[in-house]
Design a protein around this motif. Structure first.
Motif, PDB file in Angstrom:
ATOM      1  N   SER A  20       0.848  -1.230  -0.028  1.00 18.60           N
ATOM      2  CA  SER A  20       0.121   0.115  -0.029  1.00 18.60           C
ATOM      3  C   SER A  20       0.947   1.220  -0.058  1.00 18.60           C
ATOM      4  O   SER A  20       0.253   2.411  -0.335  1.00 18.60           O
ATOM      5  CB  SER A  20      -1.004  -0.014   1.105  1.00 18.60           C
ATOM      6  OG  SER A  20      -0.373   0.041   2.493  1.00 18.60           O
ATOM      7  N   GLN A  21       2.130   0.988   0.414  1.00 23.49           N
ATOM      8  CA  GLN A  21       3.041   2.422   0.284  1.00 23.49           C
ATOM      9  C   GLN A  21       4.405   1.791   0.040  1.00 23.49           C
ATOM     10  O   GLN A  21       4.835   0.518   0.247  1.00 23.49           O
ATOM     11  CB  GLN A  21       2.820   3.106   1.704  1.00 23.49           C
ATOM     12  CG  GLN A  21       3.124   2.368   2.917  1.00 23.49           C
ATOM     13  CD  GLN A  21       2.965   3.064   4.194  1.00 23.49           C
ATOM     14  OE1 GLN A  21       2.124   3.972   4.096  1.00 23.49           O
ATOM     15  NE2 GLN A  21       3.846   3.100   5.116  1.00 23.49           N
ATOM     16  N   LEU A  71       4.810  -0.745  -2.794  1.00 23.93           N
ATOM     17  CA  LEU A  71       4.059   0.003  -3.607  1.00 23.93           C
ATOM     18  C   LEU A  71       4.864   0.106  -5.001  1.00 23.93           C
ATOM     19  O   LEU A  71       4.585   0.249  -5.995  1.00 23.93           O
ATOM     20  CB  LEU A  71       3.295   1.116  -3.078  1.00 23.93           C
ATOM     21  CG  LEU A  71       2.687   1.980  -4.059  1.00 23.93           C
ATOM     22  CD1 LEU A  71       1.451   1.261  -4.737  1.00 23.93           C
ATOM     23  CD2 LEU A  71       1.881   3.309  -3.368  1.00 23.93           C
ATOM     24  N   SER A 105      -4.736  -2.455   5.343  1.00 24.85           N
ATOM     25  CA  SER A 105      -5.807  -1.473   5.140  1.00 24.85           C
ATOM     26  C   SER A 105      -6.387  -1.647   3.784  1.00 24.85           C
ATOM     27  O   SER A 105      -5.778  -0.996   2.661  1.00 24.85           O
ATOM     28  CB  SER A 105      -5.288  -0.178   5.565  1.00 24.85           C
ATOM     29  OG  SER A 105      -6.020   0.813   4.924  1.00 24.85           O
ATOM     30  N   GLU A 135      -8.525   0.667   2.861  1.00 21.08           N
ATOM     31  CA  GLU A 135      -8.661   2.074   2.220  1.00 21.08           C
ATOM     32  C   GLU A 135      -7.237   2.594   1.767  1.00 21.08           C
ATOM     33  O   GLU A 135      -7.489   3.091   0.659  1.00 21.08           O
ATOM     34  CB  GLU A 135      -8.853   2.753   3.610  1.00 21.08           C
ATOM     35  CG  GLU A 135     -10.194   2.739   4.343  1.00 21.08           C
ATOM     36  CD  GLU A 135     -10.339   1.286   5.081  1.00 21.08           C
ATOM     37  OE1 GLU A 135      -9.279   1.029   5.606  1.00 21.08           O
ATOM     38  OE2 GLU A 135     -11.509   1.062   5.151  1.00 21.08           O
ATOM     39  N   ARG A 136      -5.978   2.187   2.461  1.00 23.33           N
ATOM     40  CA  ARG A 136      -4.927   2.806   1.755  1.00 23.33           C
ATOM     41  C   ARG A 136      -4.777   1.817   0.338  1.00 23.33           C
ATOM     42  O   ARG A 136      -4.039   2.468  -0.391  1.00 23.33           O
ATOM     43  CB  ARG A 136      -3.744   2.349   2.644  1.00 23.33           C
ATOM     44  CG  ARG A 136      -3.767   3.383   3.882  1.00 23.33           C
ATOM     45  CD  ARG A 136      -2.141   3.398   4.509  1.00 23.33           C
ATOM     46  NE  ARG A 136      -2.021   2.213   5.567  1.00 23.33           N
ATOM     47  CZ  ARG A 136      -2.679   2.285   6.635  1.00 23.33           C
ATOM     48  NH1 ARG A 136      -3.049   3.403   7.151  1.00 23.33           N
ATOM     49  NH2 ARG A 136      -2.488   1.351   7.572  1.00 23.33           N
ATOM     50  N   LEU A 137      -4.953   0.427   0.343  1.00 20.49           N
ATOM     51  CA  LEU A 137      -4.860  -0.118  -0.778  1.00 20.49           C
ATOM     52  C   LEU A 137      -5.558   0.510  -2.087  1.00 20.49           C
ATOM     53  O   LEU A 137      -5.158   0.626  -3.263  1.00 20.49           O
ATOM     54  CB  LEU A 137      -5.293  -1.645  -0.755  1.00 20.49           C
ATOM     55  CG  LEU A 137      -4.237  -2.531  -0.055  1.00 20.49           C
ATOM     56  CD1 LEU A 137      -4.718  -4.065   0.437  1.00 20.49           C
ATOM     57  CD2 LEU A 137      -2.740  -2.747  -0.642  1.00 20.49           C
ATOM     58  N   SER A 138      -6.935   0.928  -1.705  1.00 22.44           N
ATOM     59  CA  SER A 138      -7.894   1.326  -2.694  1.00 22.44           C
ATOM     60  C   SER A 138      -7.169   2.605  -3.198  1.00 22.44           C
ATOM     61  O   SER A 138      -6.961   3.042  -4.502  1.00 22.44           O
ATOM     62  CB  SER A 138      -9.013   1.617  -2.197  1.00 22.44           C
ATOM     63  OG  SER A 138      -9.837   0.386  -2.065  1.00 22.44           O
ATOM     64  N   ALA A 139      -6.684   3.491  -2.260  1.00 17.10           N
ATOM     65  CA  ALA A 139      -6.127   4.738  -2.611  1.00 17.10           C
ATOM     66  C   ALA A 139      -4.983   4.592  -3.658  1.00 17.10           C
ATOM     67  O   ALA A 139      -4.624   5.256  -4.426  1.00 17.10           O
ATOM     68  CB  ALA A 139      -5.836   5.568  -1.308  1.00 17.10           C
ATOM     69  N   ALA A 140      -4.065   3.346  -3.211  1.00 12.96           N
ATOM     70  CA  ALA A 140      -2.862   3.376  -3.781  1.00 12.96           C
ATOM     71  C   ALA A 140      -3.179   2.935  -5.172  1.00 12.96           C
ATOM     72  O   ALA A 140      -2.513   3.566  -6.326  1.00 12.96           O
ATOM     73  CB  ALA A 140      -2.019   2.184  -3.180  1.00 12.96           C
ATOM     74  N   PRO A 168      -6.518  -7.365   0.598  1.00  7.63           N
ATOM     75  CA  PRO A 168      -6.431  -6.999   1.935  1.00  7.63           C
ATOM     76  C   PRO A 168      -6.236  -8.178   2.798  1.00  7.63           C
ATOM     77  O   PRO A 168      -7.100  -9.009   3.012  1.00  7.63           O
ATOM     78  CB  PRO A 168      -7.493  -5.999   2.173  1.00  7.63           C
ATOM     79  CG  PRO A 168      -8.576  -6.026   1.401  1.00  7.63           C
ATOM     80  CD  PRO A 168      -8.047  -7.070  -0.045  1.00  7.63           C
ATOM     81  N   THR A 198      11.145   6.779   2.730  1.00  7.27           N
ATOM     82  CA  THR A 198       9.683   5.991   2.954  1.00  7.27           C
ATOM     83  C   THR A 198       9.169   6.335   4.364  1.00  7.27           C
ATOM     84  O   THR A 198       9.862   6.874   5.286  1.00  7.27           O
ATOM     85  CB  THR A 198       9.268   4.515   2.925  1.00  7.27           C
ATOM     86  OG1 THR A 198      10.351   3.895   4.102  1.00  7.27           O
ATOM     87  CG2 THR A 198      10.178   3.920   1.599  1.00  7.27           C
TER      88      THR A 198
END
Ligand SMILES: NC(=O)c1ccc[n+]([C@@H]2O[C@H](COP(=O)([O-])OP(=O)(O)OC[C@H]3O[C@@H](n4cnc5c(N)ncnc54)[C@H](OP(=O)(O)O)[C@@H]3O)[C@@H](O)[C@H]2O)c1
Length: 261
Positions: free
Chosen positions: A16-17, A21, A40, A42-47, A63, A191
């Motif tokens: 996710s980051q 990522l 998360s 949410e973080r995966l979707s945002a990525a 996830p 990071t």
């Protein structure tokens, strides 16, 4: 150079980051399908949402919290919906810093269950299909600390060395089946993790985070922290077809930070 990844499917953990990522993005840019996993949703979707549209359609999410005993099974089941896994990128969160003398065996065991056990479970399960198909890539993101132990990160130094020992042994077994197994050793790549560790060092020493960062960069021959893009490019190369004769290696991405040969 064509890395030959257009028909490949990669499962990237810790995606996710940061380093995970960046690796996923580099693989997507080479035409691979990629399943991203992290805790998360949410973080995966945002990525995924931040990817270019032509990459987004080849990007899937799985996830799961690697601390959960059933996470490897759930991640594998979700990833296989997107096709056989040709490339596994093992990556986890890092453990908290602390002195070895005040680390408890329980602290190590808790991190073993997050950083080692699920990685071994995923690797052992997914290498079977790679061997059957006579092609596969297993990359494990570890740390420069396995060569030059990092003060204040005893659990990281210890557990990542466990992964190195396993992956090196696996590399010898599966090489005849066209499966390569390599370990990446980031030194200091900028990071959220390096920010957290620099903040912890600043708190310990009573100095500013900026001073810690400057001091740390000055110990690296390249004179700076690496970028996630520089890391992702090395990972994508190792995942590619042209890297078929690179296996059982510890590949440093550290700007020369490790001082030994
Ligand atoms: N950056 C460096 O220079 C450097 C150097 C040496 C070693 N490393 C190690 O390399 C790894 C990646 O580094 P990074 O800098 O990219 O770290 P990061 O920015 O902290 O990213 C960690 C990733 O792992 C996921 N994650 C954390 N705990 C998890 C769990 N229990 N289950 C599933 N996913 C989990 C996080 O997403 P969620 O929070 O959503 O789960 C995130 O996607 C870390 O282990 C780090 O210690 C990094």
């Amino acid at each position: 150079m064509d890395l030959g990844l257009a028909d490949k499917h990669a499962l990237v953990l810790g995606a996710s980051q940061g380093l995970g990522l960046a690796t996923a993005r580099a693989l997507l840019a080479e035409g691979a399908c990629v399943t991203l996993s992290a805790r998360s949703p949410e973080r995966l979707s945002a990525a995924r949402d931040a990817l270019p549209a032509e990459h987004r359609i080849r990007c899937f999410l799985a996830p799961a919290d690697l601390a959960d005993a059933d996470a490897p099974r759930r991640i594998i089941d979700a990833a296989l919906l997107n096709g056989p896994v040709d490339i596994l990128v093992n990556n986890t969160g890092g453990p908290p810093p602390g002195l070895p003398s005040v680390t408890s065996a329980d602290d190590v065991a808790i991190q073993f269950d997050r950083m080692v056990k699920p990685v071994l479970a995923l690797t052992i399960e997914l290498v079977k299909g790679m061997r059957e198909r006579q092609w596969g890539r297993i990359l494990t993101i570890a740390s420069s600390g396995v060569v030059q132990p990092i003060p204040h990160l005893p659990v990281s130094n210890a557990l990542r060395s466990t992964l190195v020992g396993f992956m090196k042994t696996l590399a010898g077994e599966v090489a005849p089946d066209g499966v390569t197994v390599n370990v990446l050793l980031p030194g200091r790549i900028a990071t959220a993790r390096t920010e957290t560790l620099d903040a912890a060092a600043a708190q310990r020493s009573g100095r500013s985070v900026a001073d810690i960062g400057r001091e740390s960069a000055a110990t690296i021959p390249a004179g700076r922290y690496g970028t996630v893009e520089e890391f992702g490019a090395v990972a994508a190369f190792l995942a590619g077809v042209p890297a078929g004769y690179v296996t059982g290696s510890l590949v440093r991405v550290d700007g020369g930070a490790i001082r030994s040969v």
